[in-house]
Design an enzyme around this catalytic site. Structure first.
Site, PDB file in Angstrom:
ATOM      1  N   GLY A  22       7.867 -13.425   3.301  1.00  0.00           N
ATOM      2  CA  GLY A  22       7.071 -12.585   2.520  1.00  0.00           C
ATOM      3  C   GLY A  22       7.023 -13.008   0.854  1.00  0.00           C
ATOM      4  O   GLY A  22       7.587 -13.966   0.734  1.00  0.00           O
ATOM      5  N   GLN A  23       6.449 -12.034   0.348  1.00  0.00           N
ATOM      6  CA  GLN A  23       6.116 -12.511  -1.264  1.00  0.00           C
ATOM      7  C   GLN A  23       7.522 -12.813  -1.988  1.00  0.00           C
ATOM      8  O   GLN A  23       7.698 -13.938  -2.623  1.00  0.00           O
ATOM      9  CB  GLN A  23       5.473 -11.520  -1.947  1.00  0.00           C
ATOM     10  CG  GLN A  23       4.919 -11.750  -3.309  1.00  0.00           C
ATOM     11  CD  GLN A  23       4.903 -10.611  -4.152  1.00  0.00           C
ATOM     12  OE1 GLN A  23       5.109  -9.458  -4.149  1.00  0.00           O
ATOM     13  NE2 GLN A  23       3.916 -11.118  -5.311  1.00  0.00           N
ATOM     14  N   LYS A  33      11.399   4.675   0.534  1.00  0.00           N
ATOM     15  CA  LYS A  33      12.120   4.114  -0.664  1.00  0.00           C
ATOM     16  C   LYS A  33      13.161   4.758  -0.890  1.00  0.00           C
ATOM     17  O   LYS A  33      14.346   4.435  -1.137  1.00  0.00           O
ATOM     18  CB  LYS A  33      11.189   3.482  -1.889  1.00  0.00           C
ATOM     19  CG  LYS A  33      10.229   2.314  -1.300  1.00  0.00           C
ATOM     20  CD  LYS A  33      11.276   1.103  -1.204  1.00  0.00           C
ATOM     21  CE  LYS A  33      10.522  -0.041  -0.642  1.00  0.00           C
ATOM     22  NZ  LYS A  33      11.229  -1.128  -0.063  1.00  0.00           N
ATOM     23  N   GLY A  73      12.901 -10.926   6.224  1.00  0.00           N
ATOM     24  CA  GLY A  73      11.540 -10.962   5.492  1.00  0.00           C
ATOM     25  C   GLY A  73      11.426 -12.326   4.783  1.00  0.00           C
ATOM     26  O   GLY A  73      10.704 -12.135   3.750  1.00  0.00           O
ATOM     27  N   ILE A 126       5.392  -7.279  -8.442  1.00  0.00           N
ATOM     28  CA  ILE A 126       5.915  -8.712  -8.609  1.00  0.00           C
ATOM     29  C   ILE A 126       4.724  -9.635  -8.731  1.00  0.00           C
ATOM     30  O   ILE A 126       3.690  -9.442  -7.867  1.00  0.00           O
ATOM     31  CB  ILE A 126       7.042  -9.106  -7.560  1.00  0.00           C
ATOM     32  CG1 ILE A 126       8.016  -7.923  -7.488  1.00  0.00           C
ATOM     33  CG2 ILE A 126       7.511 -10.278  -7.987  1.00  0.00           C
ATOM     34  CD1 ILE A 126       8.803  -7.869  -8.705  1.00  0.00           C
ATOM     35  N   TYR A 183       5.293   5.420   1.796  1.00  0.00           N
ATOM     36  CA  TYR A 183       6.118   4.169   1.175  1.00  0.00           C
ATOM     37  C   TYR A 183       7.196   4.650   0.334  1.00  0.00           C
ATOM     38  O   TYR A 183       8.348   4.414   0.240  1.00  0.00           O
ATOM     39  CB  TYR A 183       5.239   3.366   0.126  1.00  0.00           C
ATOM     40  CG  TYR A 183       5.924   2.250  -0.248  1.00  0.00           C
ATOM     41  CD1 TYR A 183       6.407   1.120   0.377  1.00  0.00           C
ATOM     42  CD2 TYR A 183       5.590   2.018  -1.838  1.00  0.00           C
ATOM     43  CE1 TYR A 183       6.871  -0.237  -0.307  1.00  0.00           C
ATOM     44  CE2 TYR A 183       6.480   0.896  -2.517  1.00  0.00           C
ATOM     45  CZ  TYR A 183       6.847  -0.240  -1.767  1.00  0.00           C
ATOM     46  OH  TYR A 183       7.454  -1.288  -2.189  1.00  0.00           O
TER      47      TYR A 183
END
Ligand code: AKB
Length: 317
Positions: free
Chosen positions: A11-12, A146, A8, A172, A142
């Protein structure tokens, strides 16, 4: 020297974490794992990258063998609102791919970093000063993925001694790569709109208090946890970490101080509001502080000042 794979990596968090790891451990020692979106600019030019779809175990295995990887930062995941709109895909990416990464880590004796989230909590979790060890009954897909990820990482440590470590990240905030489909994304969008148009319409309602963190602290948290003395880690996976907690009107007030004339109104998105309402207001992160010295640098005013300075340069305004 460590040999690292970041999944990833466009990604951010991944795009900035890959660069931070290359700066620390050397460009050639950090492989950017990408899936559909190819890296560009510095991320592409500064070190190796490989196409690795984490849902395919052989793809992960090949990269780990080719580069003799000993540490995997597994960031490939769907964020909360996207996951809620596509729960089966969320399970596939956030859980099934993690199992594959953990299996590869078991075989090749790799350490694994996996981010969890405030989304791992639910409406029955104590919302204020949320303890490290508490009730976790999330009502979003989600959150289900998690919590499952946290438990899987614990299991692979206890059963197979895979060196798994993880954090429960809050929202974030960063000026580099925009987030894609999270509930806390408003706290990033507000800066783009404030700088460009002096106006922002917020999709969460007034009073929705959530934990947040500026990207430099998020990167330090991941790297410092992976560097921590394992003998001191009691919890290992899913440490609560936060740097600030605010509702939309508090960030609005702070942005107003720096961009006079800025205004904000509200058009609530029911999906993201219901997700946010199920998350805590503010986590207690004292266990992370005790076990591996977690200490954020940026509070709300410092984060806003840096965001506006850096984003204004980036947007060339
Ligand atoms: C999201 O909003 O989905 C993420 C998170 C808090 O996990 N930023």
């Amino acid at each position: 020297m460590k040999r690292i794979l970041v999944t990833g990596s466009v990604g951010q968090i991944g795009s900035e974490l890959t660069m931070a790891l290359r700066n620390k451990y050397g460009n050639d020692n950090v492989v950017a794992g990408v899936n559909k979106t190819m890296p560009t600019g510095e991320l592409k030019d500064s070190g190796p990258f490989e196409i690795v779809n984490c849902t395919e175990i052989e793809a992960v295995n090949n990269v780990v063998k080719k580069y003799e990887i000993d540490t995997i930062y597994h960031l490939a995941a769907l964020l909360s609102a996207v996951a809620e709109n596509n729960p089966r895909l969320a399970w596939e990416v956030n859980v099934n791919a993690l199992v594959k990464v953990l299996e590869i880590a078991r075989e090749h004796r790799c350490a694994v970093f996996t981010p969890s989230s405030i989304g791992a909590f639910g409406p029955t979790t104590p919302p204020d000063n949320t303890p490290q060890d508490t009730l976790q009954r999330p009502t979003t897909m989600y959150g289900v993925t998690k919590v499952s990820g946290e438990l899987l990482c614990d299991y692979y440590y206890y059963k197979f001694r895979v060196d798994t470590r993880g954090l429960r990240y809050p929202g974030i905030i960063s000026y580099v790569t925009p987030p894609g489909g999270g509930t806390t994304d408003y706290a990033v969008h507000i800066f783009y709109e404030a700088i460009k148009n002096k106006q922002y319409t917020c999709f969460l309602k007034e009073g929705t208090k959530l934990d947040m963190m500026y990207m430099p602290d998020a990167l330090d948290a991941a790297i410092n946890l992976m560097e921590a003395d394992p003998g001191k880690l009691i919890h290992r996976n899913a440490f609560n970490v936060t740097a600030m907690s605010f509702a939309p009107e508090a960030i609005e007030a702070e942005v107003k101080k720096l961009i006079p004339g800025f205004t904000m109104d509200y058009r609530v998105d029911p999906l993201r509001q219901s997700i946010a309402d199920s998350w805590p207001n503010h986590m207690d992160d004292s266990v992370a502080r005790q076990e591996w010295g977690w200490q954020p640098v940026y509070d709300l005013p410092a984060m806003c000042a840096d965001m506006i300075e850096k984003l204004t340069i980036k947007l060339k305004l």
